[in-house]
Design an enzyme around this catalytic site. Structure first.
Site, PDB file in Angstrom:
ATOM      1  N   GLY A 186       0.799  -1.127   0.032  1.00  0.00           N
ATOM      2  CA  GLY A 186       0.026  -0.021   0.115  1.00  0.00           C
ATOM      3  C   GLY A 186       0.848   1.267  -0.125  1.00  0.00           C
ATOM      4  N   ASP A 220       4.288  -4.716  -7.441  1.00  0.00           N
ATOM      5  CA  ASP A 220       3.678  -3.709  -7.005  1.00  0.00           C
ATOM      6  C   ASP A 220       4.284  -2.362  -7.510  1.00  0.00           C
ATOM      7  OD1 ASP A 220       5.948  -4.409  -5.257  1.00  0.00           O
ATOM      8  OD2 ASP A 220       5.942  -2.259  -4.434  1.00  0.00           O
ATOM      9  N   ASN A 221       5.286  -2.453  -8.437  1.00  0.00           N
ATOM     10  CA  ASN A 221       5.789  -1.504  -9.516  1.00  0.00           C
ATOM     11  C   ASN A 221       5.314  -1.559 -10.651  1.00  0.00           C
ATOM     12  OD1 ASN A 221       6.818  -0.149  -7.185  1.00  0.00           O
ATOM     13  ND2 ASN A 221       8.852  -1.196  -7.480  1.00  0.00           N
TER      14      ASN A 221
END
Length: 470
Positions: free
Chosen positions: A86, A244-245
């Site tokens: 997050g 997450d990237n």
């Protein structure tokens, strides 16, 4: 102090499970470093004084109409799954539909702690803020899908890393901040309703022709195949291709330990945290396929019987290497003057890259020199280049205007590591002139004549490692 932005916030209208609502943490004394007026006009933002812009884009004040949220996601980090990540130091202020009709997020980075900060302070220091500002705008000028930089501010506060450093905030703009990891968090939790809601939202926002999860997978795979190929064509190394990237919009996102190659070597690694070379230059095609396999796995979890779509998902992901190869061939074919390269041309391109690696030729300058007719001087053993060039010239026969094709495909200037480090050191000392100079030069990467910024680093100037932006 009024600053009204025409926000149209669709993500914040999703259920609370997708994010945490909170305001940015005010800072001591915000000061505007720079503001991207051209991008602001495209976003439809109002004009304002530097003091107002500094307040709004440091988190000191919240623009009218904003609904600040920290987005929830998970992710594979260097191959290991973390079930909850997050936005630990970022807040999405909201979305605007620009004058071009495109919906974009406006996000603050370095705006203070969130429920996802994982013991971090939620802040950013000046170096990574300026680095992302310069590189993301350089990528945009190169025609590469990317997040953009709208503003950079100092905070008047220090942050503690290995030492005391000046604090700063970056305002980032993206077509969205939806990541592969956004899907993974709900898949991992078994929250099928939320996963299906997210899938519908992503299709409506980015791929309106998609009719279901497998259509979304196919579209994202195609976008990522093209993205990685264009990275390779300019010698760009993302450095931290965690899921997450990885933005499903097909934009380059999260400029942490990224870098551009100087002297060419296929296995170049810059990231200080990439000890095993997982995200090396040459590994990027393989890793993006791996990331898309994780995306496929997450998407399948929303189906009552995932096995019914498993074969289709497998076929889509397995088709990616051929997509990447075709995109790579198109990009690199143009760099040697071929408007429509064929599979047979791959060997000619690879022979040049092998020669460049053997002789330590600079990636950017070699292709620029090739386009301008003086590439021979880039090689220590010029006879070896002559042998390759003879075959190349034979292949160019019948091509209409190879020089124009090459010049359009090969930039003259990139954000070189040593120049970035010099720029950051100067800014920390209070001198932003090198930052402004880089921004100006990199805005015209195909026709600059700034020989100083085009020059590769000397041995003493080389920067062997780059670091995460936190």
């Amino acid at each position: 102090m009024s600053f009204s932005v025409p926000f149209d916030n669709s993500y914040a209208a999703l259920p609370d499970a997708f994010y945490a609502r909170l305001d940015p943490t005010p800072v001591k004394a915000p000061k505007l470093i720079t503001f991207n007026e051209t991008l602001a006009q495209k976003l439809g933002l109002p004009e304002a004084s530097d003091d107002v812009l500094a307040a709004m884009f440091s988190g000191q004040k919240v623009p009218e109409g904003a609904t600040p949220i920290a987005q929830l996601y998970a992710g594979h980090q260097f191959g290991t799954f973390n079930p909850q990540l997050g936005d630990g130091r970022a807040l999405l202020l909201g979305e605007v539909v620009g004058t071009d009709g495109i919906r974009r997020d406006i996000q603050l980075k370095g705006s203070g702690p969130t429920p996802y900060s994982r013991m971090g302070d939620g802040r950013a220091w000046l170096g990574p803020v300026l680095r992302e500002y310069v590189i993301s705008e350089a990528m945009h000028a190169l025609g590469i899908p990317t997040t953009r930089a709208l503003a950079a501010t100092t905070t008047g506060e220090d942050v503690i890393r290995e030492t005391v450093l000046p604090g700063a905030v970056l305002t980032r703009v993206a077509q969205s901040h939806l990541r592969v990891g956004t899907f993974q968090v709900f898949a991992h939790r078994g929250q099928k309703a939320e996963l299906a809601r997210l899938t519908d939202y992503a299709m409506a926002r980015h791929y309106p022709d998609a009719k279901g999860p497998m259509d979304l997978l196919r579209a994202v795979c195609a976008a990522q195949a093209e993205l990685v190929a264009v990275w390779m064509s300019v010698g760009f190394i993302h450095g931290v291709m965690n899921t997450d990237n990885c933005a499903i919009s097909g934009e380059t996102i999260d400029y942490g330990p990224c870098a551009f190659i100087d002297d060419y070597h296929a296995d170049t690694v810059f990231s200080s945290i990439d000890q095993m070379g997982r995200y090396a230059y040459s590994n990027q095609p393989r890793i993006i396929v791996w990331n898309m396999a994780q995306f496929a796995t997450a998407l399948l979890q929303q189906l009552d019987d995932p096995t019914t779509a498993l074969d289709e998902a497998t076929e889509i992901v397995h088709a990616m290497p051929a997509q990447i190869e075709a995109a790579w061939l198109s990009r690199f074919g143009a760099k040697i003057g071929l408007a429509a390269p064929t599979k047979d041309d791959a060997a000619l391109i690879q022979d040049l890259l092998t020669l460049m690696q053997a002789q330590g030729a600079d990636f950017t300058n070699t292709f620029d020199a090739l386009a301008r007719g003086d590439a021979r001087d880039q090689f220590l053993e010029r006879e070896a280049f002559d042998a390759w060039a003879a075959e190349w010239q034979t292949r160019l026969q019948g091509e209409g205007d190879p020089q124009t094709v090459m010049q359009a495909a090969s930039p003259r200037i990139i954000p070189r590591n040593h120049r970035m480090e010099e720029m950051i050191a100067a800014a920390v000392a209070g001198d932003f002139a090198p930052f402004e100079r880089l921004l100006t030069a990199l805005a015209s990467p195909f026709d600059t004549d700034d020989l100083d910024l085009m020059r590769p680093p000397t041995k003493a100037q080389r920067v062997p490692a780059t670091f995460c932006g936190t």
